[in-house]
Design an enzyme around this catalytic site. Structure first.
Site, mmCIF file in Angstrom:
data_model
loop_
_atom_site.group_PDB
_atom_site.id
_atom_site.type_symbol
_atom_site.label_atom_id
_atom_site.label_comp_id
_atom_site.label_asym_id
_atom_site.label_seq_id
_atom_site.Cartn_x
_atom_site.Cartn_y
_atom_site.Cartn_z
ATOM 1 N N ASP A 254 0.873 -1.160 0.000
ATOM 2 C CA ASP A 254 0.000 0.000 0.000
ATOM 3 C C ASP A 254 0.919 1.221 0.000
ATOM 4 O OD1 ASP A 254 -2.248 1.675 0.339
ATOM 5 O OD2 ASP A 254 -1.845 1.737 2.493
ATOM 6 N N ASP A 256 0.059 5.061 1.001
ATOM 7 C CA ASP A 256 -0.064 5.996 2.133
ATOM 8 C C ASP A 256 -0.058 5.252 3.468
ATOM 9 O OD1 ASP A 256 -0.334 8.221 0.365
ATOM 10 O OD2 ASP A 256 -2.386 7.575 -0.033
#
Ligand SMILES: [Zn+2]
Length: 633
Positions: A254, A256
């Protein structure tokens, strides 16, 4: 296709490689005991490219002597010696009469292993005049960079050196080209001209230039360090394994909260800041066979907070910052959509119920196709429930991080929890419990007792549950039926504890004993699932039943603390942690849970007396002692 010629630029000297190689052409520098040139020739032959023109310079007689006419490899080799240095493009221009149709250009100092037929098919399908092989590398800041659009058409050339403020996509010219004779008239005759600097950037728009991106192996041996790296990679089999013909495992990341600070709907490049251990984590992945691939929901597009071009500038910032720390991403995949339509400010084109927004698996599947990824051997590392759900749905091993959003929104548990990307990457690439698994496998097959019972004890934060899950996962892959029992589910809720209790009372050790005895008699056991975040029982019911389990893994602080529990176990494992590391781990863990520094210090003091000193003595009962993993950058 197979009459395509290959031109190898083999004029370079090995001077920068140091005195050991100064007297031979770079092309003849050995890798794995075989000249680099021979590796290239064998690769060409493997993909049916048997017609080679070797452009040599100084010491040409040595190359000619080595290759002859190529018949010993069943190839046709012509050596052309040019005493006048003309640069890469000038040298090719000088032999243009010998070229018929599209041709491949290789540099004599590049070690490569790639599926060349796939490259040629790409070139042909797009009716390209000039196809450059591009890849991310770990030093983009001093490499010749190329920009492409969504259709892979080349939109810009950025030869080194780069201005320090420039942000770029990590896409480097790897010095392998497929060219059409249509570009030859654009190379000035009889002068020193180079493809990368003088020819490609000046080709007219009427010609079709494409970038072929690949995750395969391409590295020049221009310096002693790089030659040594290539040597190591060759000996370890890494170069061959990187060929697109083989599937590779990946670590899906992922963005952020995993790579950069979570700021909520990040939509400007200046909001982008790397997390402290992110680059080290990505570098760790890069040094292994795993690919590093970002999978990110970017609803900022659908919400009209920024455009695709602006989002790509944010990603260029990410790649530039990682590149400065010698880390690279093998792919970035994002979903620009959002399902909830009907807001005045939105971008309606992207307000759709797509198949790529996590937890859907569309992006993972696309990456798996593009990069030929072995999903069953891959991981998803994230900080939110959508990541864990997406990883589960795609059949990946999931890792939750305690940074970013810290998985605090997640009702589903990841397979493993770690503090940050660096810890996760170390665990994935180093496979630290490999030996423990082998010990267990031997003990299991020698014992014959079923179910075979394993007890894993040791202080909190010593890695018990990671080890327990790792062993269970591996055993299940081998077809064993594993029942995992977490003793945390017997913990007294926080409000029912009192300061005078020691660890055995807190775990209700008598209940554990009677419940486990009932379990092994075939009874069903029901408990309220313990929530380690709230430190209390939840409404979720945990149901344990022995069934036809061949292995039971019991993990918990007190697993080796009582004679009755120890006597049930066929294999006893103690996870050991020293007090300094324990304090560090406990602090990070309770900061994640939201406790303040003072409360954590109090808790540490209390635990020292009521838990740590008692449990650490349990190592005397263990068949194996496993030391806590300490991954510090
Ligand atoms: Zn989408």
């Amino acid at each position: 296709m197979n009459n395509i010629q290959t031109v190898i630029l083999a004029g370079g000297l090995g001077t920068r490689l140091g005195p050991a190689w100064a007297a031979i052409p770079k092309s003849l520098v050995p890798i794995g005991g075989k000249p680099l040139l021979e590796h290239q020739l064998l690769l060409l032959k493997r993909y049916g490219l048997q017609d080679v023109i070797l452009l040599t310079g100084h010491l040409s007689e040595k190359i000619e002597q080595f290759c002859g006419d190529g018949s010993r490899w069943g190839m046709r080799i012509t050596c052309v010696c040019d005493s006048q240095p003309l640069g890469t493009a000038g040298a090719v221009r000088a032999i243009s009469e010998q070229l018929s149709g599209d041709f491949v250009v290789l540099y004599g100092d590049v070690m490569l292993n790639m599926n060349l037929q796939r490259l040629l098919a790409f070139h042909k399908e797009r009716m390209s005049d000039c196809t450059l092989v591009l890849h991310p590398n770990n030093h983009p800041f001093d490499s010749d960079l190329v920009a492409i659009n969504a259709e892979s058409r080349i939109t810009g050339f950025f030869p080194k050196p780069h201005h320090s403020s420039m942000c770029y996509r990590n896409l480097v010219n790897a010095a392998v080209y497929v060219l059409s004779p249509r570009i030859l008239p654009y190379i000035t005759k009889d002068t020193m001209v180079d493809f990368g600097k003088d020819v490609f950037p000046r080709l007219p728009d009427t010609l079709r230039l494409y970038g072929y991106t690949t995750r395969e192996y391409l590295k020049d041996i221009g310096t002693p360090e790089r030659r040594e790296e290539v040597e190591q990679d060759y000996r370890s089999g890494r170069i061959e394994r990187a060929n697109f013909d083989y599937k590779r495992p990946a670590v899906f990341l992922d963005r952020d909260g995993v790579i950069n600070e979570e700021v909520g709907l990040l939509h400007r490049p200046e909001q982008f800041a790397l997390l402290p251990h992110a680059a080290a984590g990505v570098r760790k992945i890069n040094a292994s066979d795993y690919l590093a691939v970002v999978i990110s929901n970017q609803s900022v597009i659908a919400r009209n907070l920024c455009t695709i071009a602006e989002l790509e500038r944010i990603h260029n910032t990410m790649e530039t910052l990682l590149g400065q720390e010698r880390a690279k991403l093998d792919g970035i995949y994002y979903c620009p959509h959002h399902p909830d339509a009907g807001y005045p400010e939105e971008n309606p084109q992207y307000k759709i119920n797509c198949t790529c927004r996590k937890p859907k698996t569309g992006l993972v599947e696309r990456a798996a196709r593009d990069l030929n990824i072995a999903l069953e051997d891959s991981f998803f590392v994230g900080d939110a429930e959508t990541d864990i759900l997406c990883g589960h749905a795609a059949g990946l091993t999931t890792i939750g991080l305690r940074c970013g959003r810290g998985c605090k929104d997640s009702a589903v548990e990841p397979d493993y929890f770690f503090d940050d990307l660096y810890e996760a990457a170390c665990f994935i690439t180093e496979d630290p419990y490999h030996d423990v698994y082998h010990y267990l496998e031997t003990a299991f097959s020698q014992s014959g007792k079923r179910p075979f019972i394993i007890a894993i004890g040791g202080n909190s934060r010593s890695g018990k549950s990671v080890l327990a899950r790792y062993l269970a996962k591996k055993l299940r892959r081998q077809g064993e039926k594993v029942l995992s029992v977490a003793l945390d589910n017997w913990l007294l809720p926080k409000q029912r504890r009192n300061p005078s209790q020691d660890v055995l009372a807190r775990f209700q050790i008598q209940h554990i004993e009677t419940d486990l005895q009932r379990l092994f008699r075939g009874e069903d056991i029901y408990l309220r699932k313990y929530d380690q975040f709230l430190r209390e029982g939840t409404d979720t019911v945990v149901h344990y039943r022995l069934g036809d389990a061949t292995i039971v893994i019991i993990d918990g602080v007190v697993a080796l603390a009582a004679a009755s529990l120890r006597s049930m176990a066929d294999l006893k494992i103690f996870c050991s942690i020293d007090s300094t590391l324990l304090a560090k781990r406990v602090t990070r863990f309770y900061l994640w849970k939201g406790l303040d520094q003072y409360a954590i210090e109090e808790l540490l003091k209390e635990r020292q007396r009521s838990e740590y000193d008692i449990i650490k003595e349990n190592d005397q009962y263990a068949d194996i002692i496993v030391n806590a993993l300490d991954y510090s950058v």
